[in-house]
Design an enzyme around this catalytic site. Structure first.
Site, PDB file in Angstrom:
ATOM      1  N   ASP A  15     -22.690 -48.193  44.982  1.00 30.07           N
ATOM      2  CA  ASP A  15     -23.040 -49.261  45.915  1.00 30.07           C
ATOM      3  C   ASP A  15     -23.981 -50.277  45.276  1.00 30.07           C
ATOM      4  O   ASP A  15     -23.747 -51.479  45.325  1.00 30.07           O
ATOM      5  CB  ASP A  15     -23.688 -48.669  47.173  1.00 30.07           C
ATOM      6  CG  ASP A  15     -22.817 -47.626  47.833  1.00 30.07           C
ATOM      7  OD1 ASP A  15     -22.885 -46.466  47.399  1.00 30.07           O
ATOM      8  OD2 ASP A  15     -22.068 -47.970  48.752  1.00 30.07           O
ATOM      9  N   GLU A 275     -15.915 -47.086  42.499  1.00 26.48           N
ATOM     10  CA  GLU A 275     -15.406 -48.453  42.617  1.00 26.48           C
ATOM     11  C   GLU A 275     -15.855 -49.339  41.468  1.00 26.48           C
ATOM     12  O   GLU A 275     -15.040 -50.026  40.852  1.00 26.48           O
ATOM     13  CB  GLU A 275     -15.874 -49.073  43.944  1.00 26.48           C
ATOM     14  CG  GLU A 275     -15.430 -50.516  44.126  1.00 26.48           C
ATOM     15  CD  GLU A 275     -15.779 -51.097  45.487  1.00 26.48           C
ATOM     16  OE1 GLU A 275     -16.040 -52.309  45.555  1.00 26.48           O
ATOM     17  OE2 GLU A 275     -15.778 -50.348  46.472  1.00 26.48           O
TER      18      GLU A 275
END
Length: 380
Positions: A15, A275
């Site tokens: 994140d 990600e």
């Protein structure tokens, strides 16, 4: 333009990794002023070593970094644009401050990256606040022109090309990490993944194979699986290396984002997770595989298959079958004896595809550029 970007750290690095890259792009490429609110400075410091965890407010690489603790300090200014990353939910007091502005800010929820078809229909949709005179827009990163695009700095691919052409710089890079030159016919792979039985199966196959492999292993959750599979000491630490058959294993410490990019650029194959690393492996222009974050009811497999439909669409059929088979097997924890050898049979084709892939998916502009354009239109 002042942007307030809020990030709660959920999985240690993913994140904040995305938010830190976005903040720097908005400042350095688009001239915005960015205040980055982060709740976990310790995790942030692992990828930004210059960060001082003792400071509640500091300037780092042109970005105002502030510790997000409840309640927010009284001087928490409301930006022209407010981004909550990955539905982190802004403090209610801050939402009230947003509603009290004479000119209310543009409020964006930056979502997780997905290649699923439904993303196109949801990207940019507004969501009225249930109580306050505010409206939030959903901003979905994605692989098609009708999404929010992908995080990639303007000069990144040129920097990659220069690095991959500079053999002296690469030699110095490996020497500084205690990694000797590859033996004749040898290759270098990197492994940064979640814990997985597939990782144990894979390294055993590499050790028993016919090709010399140098495996670069940054410290992560997968390290114990690898050590156990190869019968190595469980307390092995960064900086140590081992030889197991055809496999030479090098344990690397955590690095900053620029250092990880260079690792990816310097390897022949990269196994990555999450990600942020998933995207950086694609920008490397090298074959890669993705260990996606596991979700209940195998929802992550749907996300993986959606990406593979895009990634493999223009591949020769045999290569597409091999790539899909390997990634799905890894993420189902059932790596078969032939899934890796099937990839090796089509390696030159995969290298060509991997090299062309970044230009194809960046044709419509990066995430930062699309976010700036989206903001300018709605703040006119």
């Amino acid at each position: 333009m002042h942007c307030s970007l809020f990030c709660r750290v959920i999985d240690n690095y993913g994140d904040i990794g995305v938010c830190w890259r976005l903040a720097r792009q908005l400042v350095h490429e688009h001239g915005w002023h960015v205040t980055l609110w982060v709740d976990d400075l310790a995790s942030f410091a692992r990828i930004a070593p210059a960060l001082d965890m003792a400071l509640a407010c500091q300037l780092l690489d042109g970005i105002e970094v502030r510790h997000w603790a409840d309640p927010l300090p009284a001087d928490a200014a409301v930006g022209d644009i407010v981004i909550e990353a990955f539905a982190c939910e802004l403090p209610h007091s801050y939402q009230q401050a947003m509603a009290a502005q004479a000119r209310r800010p543009l409020w964006l929820n930056l979502e997780y990256l997905s290649a699923e078809d439904w993303v196109e229909g949801c990207h940019g949709l507004p969501s009225p606040h249930p109580r306050l005179p505010l409206q939030k827009y959903f901003f979905f990163p994605g692989f098609t022109p009708r999404t929010g695009g992908l995080l990639c700095e303007q000069a990144l691919l040129a920097e990659r090309d220069a690095w991959q052409a500079d053999t002296a710089a690469q030699h110095a890079y490996w020497q500084a990490r205690g990694v000797p030159p590859c033996p004749p016919g040898g290759v270098r792979y990197s492994l940064f993944a979640y814990d997985s039985p597939a990782a144990a199966q894979w390294v055993q196959q590499l050790a028993a194979g016919s090709q010399p492999v140098q495996l670069l292993l940054p410290m992560s959750k997968v390290v114990p699986d690898v050590l156990q599979a190869l019968g190595l000491p469980a307390d092995a630490a960064a900086g140590q290396h081992y030889a197991c058959g055809q496999l030479a294993l090098y344990l690397l410490p955590m690095t900053d984002q620029a250092g990880y990019d260079r690792l990816l650029w310097s390897c022949d194959f990269n196994m990555v997770r999450g990600e942020d690393s998933f995207l950086r492996a694609q920008w490397a222009g090298r074959p890669f595989a993705w260990h996606i974050y596991r979700q209940d009811d195998d929802a992550h497999i749907d996300k993986l298959q959606a990406f593979l439909q895009h990634y493999c669409h223009t591949m020769p059929p045999a290569l597409a079958t091999a790539v899909q088979g390997f990634m799905l097997a890894w993420n189902r924890n059932r790596l078969t004896a032939d899934s890796w050898p099937a990839l090796l049979q089509h390696w030159p084709q995969w290298q060509l595809h991997a090299r062309a892939w970044p230009d194809k998916i960046l044709a419509g502009g990066s995430l930062a550029a699309r976010l700036v354009q989206f903001s300018q239109i709605r703040l006119q």
